[in-house]
Motif scaffolding. Structure first.
Motif, PDB file in Angstrom:
ATOM      1  N   THR A 159       0.765  -0.918   0.010  1.00 15.41           N
ATOM      2  CA  THR A 159       0.251  -0.053  -0.081  1.00 15.41           C
ATOM      3  C   THR A 159       0.983   1.251  -0.283  1.00 15.41           C
ATOM      4  N   ARG A 160       0.407   2.583  -0.447  1.00 16.31           N
ATOM      5  CA  ARG A 160       1.432   3.823   0.222  1.00 16.31           C
ATOM      6  C   ARG A 160       1.592   3.860   1.321  1.00 16.31           C
ATOM      7  N   GLN A 161      -0.166   2.767   2.523  1.00 11.87           N
ATOM      8  CA  GLN A 161       0.632   3.621   3.927  1.00 11.87           C
ATOM      9  C   GLN A 161       2.439   2.394   3.710  1.00 11.87           C
ATOM     10  N   ASP A 162       2.691   1.553   3.394  1.00 13.86           N
ATOM     11  CA  ASP A 162       3.885   0.749   3.512  1.00 13.86           C
ATOM     12  C   ASP A 162       4.832   1.507   3.267  1.00 13.86           C
ATOM     13  N   ALA A 163       4.512   2.376   1.738  1.00 12.80           N
ATOM     14  CA  ALA A 163       6.098   3.273   0.955  1.00 12.80           C
ATOM     15  C   ALA A 163       6.382   4.259   2.068  1.00 12.80           C
ATOM     16  N   HIS A 164       5.522   4.712   2.845  1.00 21.06           N
ATOM     17  CA  HIS A 164       5.940   5.455   3.884  1.00 21.06           C
ATOM     18  C   HIS A 164       6.431   5.052   4.398  1.00 21.06           C
ATOM     19  N   ASP A 165       6.143   4.334   5.515  1.00 21.29           N
ATOM     20  CA  ASP A 165       6.580   3.550   6.531  1.00 21.29           C
ATOM     21  C   ASP A 165       8.019   2.409   6.068  1.00 21.29           C
TER      22      ASP A 165
END
Length: 244
Positions: free
Chosen positions: A52-58
């Motif tokens: 997910t996009r959140q995974d990329a940020h994390d």
């Protein structure tokens, strides 16, 4: 020596199957890094069916402060993807010509027909400070055109190598990759590789001079299920250390 970048897509796919946070993508990235892996790869797709996009940020937050560890984000250069790259600022961005909903990558970019499309994208990515890699078939004409672009590296799409590994024409296909890598290096491009590489076929592939990084996900996760993560990562790192 060839660096190993572990693709976490299948870890995320398993997590998403239950709608919870197990297995945790960031925790698995930490496990791989602790075991000696120097790169983490993700391929966020528009439908977020795995990463997910959140995974990329994390993962960006995890890896950014770590010396000698790189985050590689792969994907089709849509506006959403480019904005994600500009926000996360990974060490490397690998552009892949996947259509929305495509099951997996199955070909490289064609600079003859897509070079004009890629040119402003490469200029934009240059401004973000990320290293740019282009997913490419082992085609000498494409390598030459890639070298004329603003790309820093190519990633050789290795399905043909993997598919023919136990077939009579394996040497002919291996030679195509050998020649493509040699030409890329001579023209000033770095060379990565990925797709369907595994513990069986990787040792021969890394005898090709100039392979700087291999990105491996699906096979590695399957092998971890069979043999255990510690054993599998140790074996991959030992193979990569033999790379030119």
């Amino acid at each position: 020596m060839t660096e190993l970048s572990v693709n976490l897509n299948k870890i995320a796919l398993l997590r998403n199957a239950r709608g919870h946070d197990a297995p945790n993508v960031v925790e698995f990235a930490k496990k791989f890094i602790t075991l000696g892996v120097k790169g983490i790869t993700i391929h966020p797709r528009p439908d977020e069916r795995h990463i997910t996009r959140q995974d990329a940020h994390d993962l960006g937050d995890l890896i950014r402060p770590l010396d000698g560890i790189e985050l590689n984000i792969e994907g089709y250069p849509s506006e959403d993807f480019l904005q994600l790259i500009e926000a996360v600022r990974p060490d490397q961005t690998t552009l892949v010509p996947d259509l929305p909903g495509q099951l997996t990558s199955d070909h490289g970019f064609d600079f003859h027909t897509q070079g004009a499309f890629l040119a402003p994208i490469l200029s934009r990515l240059k401004n973000s400070g990320t290293r740019i890699s282009i997913f490419l078939d082992p085609d000498l004409a494409q390598v030459r055109l890639a070298a004329q672009s603003q790309a820093d590296r190519i990633e050789l799409y290795t399905e043909a190598y993997a598919d023919t590994f136990n077939r009579p024409n394996r040497q002919d296909i291996y030679q195509q990759y050998h020649e493509a890598a040699a030409l890329a290096v001579n023209l000033g491009l770095g060379v990565n590789a990925g797709h369907d590489l595994n513990l069986d076929n990787l040792p021969r592939f890394v005898t090709i001079p100039g392979i700087q990084e291999v990105s491996i996900g699906h096979a590695l996760v399957v092998e971890c299920l069979e043999l255990g993560i510690n054993t599998v990562v140790r074996q991959y790192l030992a193979i990569c250390q033999q790379g030119h």
